[in-house]
Design an enzyme around this catalytic site. Structure first.
Site, mmCIF file in Angstrom:
data_model
loop_
_atom_site.group_PDB
_atom_site.id
_atom_site.type_symbol
_atom_site.label_atom_id
_atom_site.label_comp_id
_atom_site.label_asym_id
_atom_site.label_seq_id
_atom_site.Cartn_x
_atom_site.Cartn_y
_atom_site.Cartn_z
ATOM 1 N N ASN A 233 0.847 -1.188 0.000
ATOM 2 C CA ASN A 233 0.000 0.000 0.000
ATOM 3 C C ASN A 233 0.877 1.231 0.000
ATOM 4 O OD1 ASN A 233 -2.621 -1.044 0.141
ATOM 5 N ND2 ASN A 233 -2.433 -1.398 2.338
ATOM 6 N N LYS A 312 12.368 -15.665 -8.657
ATOM 7 C CA LYS A 312 11.741 -14.655 -9.512
ATOM 8 C C LYS A 312 10.958 -15.351 -10.626
ATOM 9 C CE LYS A 312 12.804 -10.710 -12.429
ATOM 10 N NZ LYS A 312 13.842 -9.927 -13.084
#
Ligand code: C5P
Length: 420
Positions: A233, A312
């Protein structure tokens, strides 16, 4: 009433100024501290004298400035004794060079000798170019000082004198003065909160939260998608850290559970660093049984990735579909405990502030909720809050976040005490 600070004029610091461009701010720092009743004896390195004159510092403090160690020798080491008699030595600004000296325990000028021979706490406010700050040697030296029990105040990120932007700016003088005053207060033998009344110029009608145990969550949480990507956020943590500082100023025993931010922790709070919502939840669960007040300021991510990849994820042309699971609502959990602490929530909304905030307070079953408009608040230094409680709503007009946090804490303290 007698405060934690004995009559303020009985508190003395040595303000050590070293040779960096931020030295000009030391004049303002000395002035602010003296305004709070702190006696200031300035000691400067030779290099500092190139940035600000001893005459300026002498005129402001009304005391001769100490510079030369050989003058000290002629005086039977009286100047070193002055360092010993101080309640703290505050180095602001502290250059990379001076920090390195302190880390090694060198004593080749008066100020470094005073630091080595001291019998009081050393507070150091680093100020330097971002690359000097980021250099492994500086980081090693700062870590060494922290291990040695030195308080490191800042630095912060921002525009630098050289025009670059990054970490290494000295804390703003007002914040630095506040840190020093809070430190001096916390060192006193009499109860902390009462000291803030009167002696150091704070309002005499302040609520006292001495001994009250408080947990504050702050900052964002970060939910990993894979080894390098994540969901988070937008939250700087500034409001939560301001709330922690304001609570600490009132004498509360503050535990600040923080997601990743670039901020330094307010002096005197117990800091717990977390990354994900699950870690924040864990940290809260462990500590909440002892808490009297819980303030959830953190912008907790509502979802986490069902199966984060340890490696990844390689990019491909196709769509990538992530399954998201809801995170636990930490505040709602705390509020639903059989014997919950006094709970305060924050709500950042982008529209319909009053309607959503009122509904949220009810849904989470909390006595107090502070609401703001997200677009005005995120990352900004100023904000505006509306507090919702059983009595209705109270507007805290636009101000810097610490001023708002102090006003909020007054309200929290009052409601908390009314319930006892
Ligand atoms: O529901 P919303 O995220 O808007 O609620 C905001 C309030 O709830 C804040 O006080 C926040 O810290 C808290 N919260 C929480 N855990 C979550 C979500 C929000 O503690 N998972």
């Amino acid at each position: 009433m007698r405060g934690i600070m004995e009559p303020a004029q009985q508190k003395h610091i040595v303000l050590g100024i070293t040779g960096g461009i931020a030295a000009y701010k030391a004049a303002e720092l000395a002035r602010l501290l003296m305004k709070q009743g702190v006696g200031v004896q300035v000691a400067m390195t030779e290099a500092a004298c190139h940035f600000i004159t001893p005459a300026t510092m002498q005129a402001l403090t009304g005391r001769p400035v100490l510079i030369n160690q050989w003058d000290a020798a002629e005086n039977g080491m009286a100047h070193i004794a002055m360092g010993r008699a101080a309640d703290a030595i505050v180095i602001a600004p502290a250059t990379a060079d001076f920090i390195a000296k302190l880390a090694l325990g060198l004593a080749d000028d008066l100020l470094s000798t005073m630091c080595l021979a001291r019998d009081c706490q050393l507070l150091v406010a680093p100020a330097m170019n971002r690359q000097m700050w980021g250099n492994a040697a500086t980081q090693r030296n700062v870590a060494q000082l922290a291990r040695d029990g030195v308080d490191i105040l800042g630095p912060v990120s921002g525009v630098q004198a050289c025009g670059e932007e990054g970490m290494g700016r000295m804390l703003e003088t007002e914040e630095l003065a506040r840190e020093v005053v809070v430190f001096l207060q916390s060192r006193s033998s009499v109860g902390r909160a009462s000291a803030r009344q009167g002696d150091v110029g704070l309002k005499p009608d302040l609520q006292n939260l001495s001994g009250v145990k408080m947990i504050i969550t702050a900052g964002p949480t970060y939910e990993a998608i894979d080894a390098v990507r994540g969901i988070t956020n937008r939250s700087s943590g500034k409001m939560g850290y301001a709330v922690a500082q304001a609570a600490q100023e009132l004498g509360a025993e503050v535990t600040l559970i923080s997601g990743p931010t670039a901020l330094h922790k307010p002096h005197g709070v117990q800091a717990v660093d977390v990354i994900s919502a699950a870690q924040m939840f864990d940290a809260v669960q462990q500590r909440v049984p002892a808490a009297d007040i819980f303030i959830g300021v953190a912008a907790v991510a509502d979802y986490r990735v069902a199966q984060a990849s340890a490696q990844k994820i390689k990019k491909s042309d196709g769509n990538l579909i992530l399954e998201l699971l809801p995170n636990p609502d930490i505040l709602a959990y705390v509020a639903s405990l059989p014997q919950p602490p006094f709970c305060v929530g924050f709500a950042a909304e982008s529209e319909n502030l009053r309607e959503y905030a009122t509904a949220k307070r009810k849904a989470k079953n909390i006595p107090l909720l502070a609401a703001n408009l997200a677009q005005q608040a995120i990352g900004a230094d100023e904000n505006e809050l509306i507090l919702f409680d059983d009595a209705g709503e109270h507007v805290l007009p636009r101000a810097d976040k610490l001023t708002l946090a102090r006003a909020l804490l007054q309200h929290v303290a009052k409601l908390y005490k009314d319930r006892l």
